[in-house]
Design a protein around this motif. Sequence first.
Motif, mmCIF file in Angstrom:
data_model
loop_
_atom_site.group_PDB
_atom_site.id
_atom_site.type_symbol
_atom_site.label_atom_id
_atom_site.label_comp_id
_atom_site.label_asym_id
_atom_site.label_seq_id
_atom_site.Cartn_x
_atom_site.Cartn_y
_atom_site.Cartn_z
ATOM 1 N N LEU A 112 0.867 -0.987 0.131
ATOM 2 C CA LEU A 112 -0.190 0.204 0.050
ATOM 3 C C LEU A 112 0.587 1.149 0.270
ATOM 4 O O LEU A 112 0.931 2.752 -0.700
ATOM 5 C CB LEU A 112 -0.904 -0.176 0.903
ATOM 6 C CG LEU A 112 -1.422 1.433 1.729
ATOM 7 C CD1 LEU A 112 -2.778 1.540 0.572
ATOM 8 C CD2 LEU A 112 -2.569 0.959 2.837
ATOM 9 N N GLU A 113 1.934 1.124 0.756
ATOM 10 C CA GLU A 113 2.895 2.750 0.713
ATOM 11 C C GLU A 113 3.835 2.496 -0.530
ATOM 12 O O GLU A 113 3.844 3.797 -0.780
ATOM 13 C CB GLU A 113 3.754 2.245 1.550
ATOM 14 C CG GLU A 113 2.949 2.096 3.535
ATOM 15 C CD GLU A 113 4.141 1.860 3.917
ATOM 16 O OE1 GLU A 113 3.734 2.297 5.770
ATOM 17 O OE2 GLU A 113 5.377 1.132 3.484
ATOM 18 N N PHE A 114 3.770 1.515 -1.211
ATOM 19 C CA PHE A 114 4.425 1.733 -2.376
ATOM 20 C C PHE A 114 3.619 2.362 -3.237
ATOM 21 O O PHE A 114 4.006 2.750 -4.140
ATOM 22 C CB PHE A 114 4.461 0.027 -3.175
ATOM 23 C CG PHE A 114 5.606 -0.623 -4.190
ATOM 24 C CD1 PHE A 114 6.923 0.330 -4.519
ATOM 25 C CD2 PHE A 114 4.677 -0.223 -5.576
ATOM 26 C CE1 PHE A 114 7.412 0.034 -5.837
ATOM 27 C CE2 PHE A 114 5.257 -0.593 -6.788
ATOM 28 C CZ PHE A 114 7.010 -0.591 -6.367
ATOM 29 N N TRP A 115 2.598 1.671 -3.284
ATOM 30 C CA TRP A 115 1.208 2.420 -4.604
ATOM 31 C C TRP A 115 1.216 3.825 -4.276
ATOM 32 O O TRP A 115 1.577 4.789 -4.932
ATOM 33 C CB TRP A 115 0.074 1.746 -3.864
ATOM 34 C CG TRP A 115 -1.615 2.225 -4.908
ATOM 35 C CD1 TRP A 115 -1.724 3.353 -4.135
ATOM 36 C CD2 TRP A 115 -1.451 2.135 -6.516
ATOM 37 N NE1 TRP A 115 -2.826 4.043 -5.157
ATOM 38 C CE2 TRP A 115 -3.132 2.987 -6.040
ATOM 39 C CE3 TRP A 115 -1.275 1.177 -7.359
ATOM 40 C CZ2 TRP A 115 -3.547 3.164 -7.815
ATOM 41 C CZ3 TRP A 115 -2.305 1.096 -8.119
ATOM 42 C CH2 TRP A 115 -3.310 2.373 -8.415
ATOM 43 N N LEU A 116 0.831 3.938 -2.387
ATOM 44 C CA LEU A 116 0.355 4.972 -2.080
ATOM 45 C C LEU A 116 1.993 6.543 -2.935
ATOM 46 O O LEU A 116 2.116 7.721 -3.260
ATOM 47 C CB LEU A 116 0.581 5.623 -0.789
ATOM 48 C CG LEU A 116 -1.110 5.478 -0.566
ATOM 49 C CD1 LEU A 116 -1.341 5.193 1.412
ATOM 50 C CD2 LEU A 116 -2.157 6.286 -0.757
ATOM 51 N N GLU A 117 2.933 5.900 -2.596
ATOM 52 C CA GLU A 117 4.180 6.835 -3.237
ATOM 53 C C GLU A 117 4.097 7.369 -4.351
ATOM 54 O O GLU A 117 4.974 7.893 -4.941
ATOM 55 C CB GLU A 117 5.663 5.785 -2.378
ATOM 56 C CG GLU A 117 5.806 6.617 -1.293
ATOM 57 C CD GLU A 117 7.246 5.328 -0.861
ATOM 58 O OE1 GLU A 117 7.573 4.695 -1.963
ATOM 59 O OE2 GLU A 117 7.268 5.291 0.905
ATOM 60 N N ARG A 118 3.785 5.737 -5.502
ATOM 61 C CA ARG A 118 3.531 6.649 -6.733
ATOM 62 C C ARG A 118 3.273 6.698 -7.579
ATOM 63 O O ARG A 118 2.486 7.519 -8.659
ATOM 64 C CB ARG A 118 4.212 4.586 -7.179
ATOM 65 C CG ARG A 118 5.928 4.341 -6.865
ATOM 66 C CD ARG A 118 5.866 3.067 -7.117
ATOM 67 N NE ARG A 118 7.238 2.633 -6.799
ATOM 68 C CZ ARG A 118 8.020 2.849 -5.918
ATOM 69 N NH1 ARG A 118 7.332 3.279 -4.406
ATOM 70 N NH2 ARG A 118 9.374 3.165 -5.501
ATOM 71 N N THR A 119 1.482 7.182 -7.057
ATOM 72 C CA THR A 119 0.531 7.403 -7.231
ATOM 73 C C THR A 119 -0.050 9.042 -7.076
ATOM 74 O O THR A 119 -0.703 9.564 -7.160
ATOM 75 C CB THR A 119 -0.867 7.116 -6.985
ATOM 76 O OG1 THR A 119 -1.325 6.045 -5.806
ATOM 77 C CG2 THR A 119 -0.189 5.173 -8.013
ATOM 78 N N SER A 120 1.433 9.918 -6.488
ATOM 79 C CA SER A 120 0.846 10.849 -5.780
ATOM 80 C C SER A 120 0.467 11.905 -6.777
ATOM 81 O O SER A 120 1.485 12.540 -7.516
ATOM 82 C CB SER A 120 1.876 11.527 -4.690
ATOM 83 O OG SER A 120 1.531 12.893 -3.934
ATOM 84 N N PHE A 121 -0.442 12.527 -6.990
ATOM 85 C CA PHE A 121 -0.110 13.796 -7.855
ATOM 86 C C PHE A 121 -1.781 14.455 -7.458
ATOM 87 O O PHE A 121 -2.624 14.143 -6.626
ATOM 88 C CB PHE A 121 -0.950 13.412 -9.518
ATOM 89 C CG PHE A 121 -1.851 12.899 -10.138
ATOM 90 C CD1 PHE A 121 -3.311 13.707 -9.808
ATOM 91 C CD2 PHE A 121 -2.166 11.621 -9.589
ATOM 92 C CE1 PHE A 121 -4.377 12.883 -9.871
ATOM 93 C CE2 PHE A 121 -3.551 10.919 -10.058
ATOM 94 C CZ PHE A 121 -4.060 11.581 -10.213
ATOM 95 N N GLY A 122 -1.728 16.321 -7.518
ATOM 96 C CA GLY A 122 -2.742 16.658 -7.329
ATOM 97 C C GLY A 122 -3.193 16.772 -5.404
ATOM 98 O O GLY A 122 -2.641 16.781 -4.708
#
Length: 268
Positions: free
Chosen positions: A258-268
């Motif tokens: 989940l942390e891996f996902w959140l780190e790579r889908t941050s925008f806006g």
Amino acid sequence: MTLLAHERYCAEIAHQVGLLRSVVTSGADLSATVPTCPDWSLEQLVRHTGGALRWVELLVRTRARENVRDEQVPSHGGPESQGDPAALDAWLAETGEAVVAALREAGPDAKVWGWAGDGDARFWARRMTHEVTVHRADAARTAGLPYEVAPEVAADALDERLYLVQWVQQHLSHRAYDELRAEEHRGRSIHLHATDAPAGLDAEWLVELTGRGIAWSRGHERATVALRGPLTSVMLAFYRRLPLDSPELEVIGERKLLEFWLERTSFG
């Protein structure tokens, strides 16, 4: 993918702009750093949000077939005076009225340049709904004010987030999003589960990392990791506006995914 009605988006933009204005006029320190956007002060956050709305108003009103530069947008940066809540509030009120009027006049199917998916006013009504909804959360947190959002809007914000990640993976070269295709994550999955969804609202999501791109759907499925909590909290966490360690949230399974996902889908 089921969207909200175009008029629902228009009404929500108007509602969220009104709530953002209430933060501006609450006596909050406009120079305070925004914890979730630390490069900005509260005033800079508000100017960014209003500028985005004015940019979209111009796109939609003129039925633009290509992008326009910020400097082409009238009053894009906000009032000349700094640290003036009354001037900022008046600019934001005018901005909200103008973009909502343009979107309503255009209707959902009007052809307008857009950076993802179909180029129509519907895309921008949805995008600006969630632009203001999330940045209003940033503003409320900065000012120490409560934050709530309608369940159907929070759920659609999660849908849109996933849609945009999927679209970028399929159509653009984006290093961070491309890392979600790593072989080591193939076949792994993320489950989002809102624990307080009202009857009739399906507020569970499954996100699968396929190696070719993400696949996602609403529904209850076992996954590599699950994020559980109130719908608004799950939405804010998925937008990196709420820490995973928040007491109202529960992470079950492989938290690192989940942390891996959140780190790579941050925008806006």
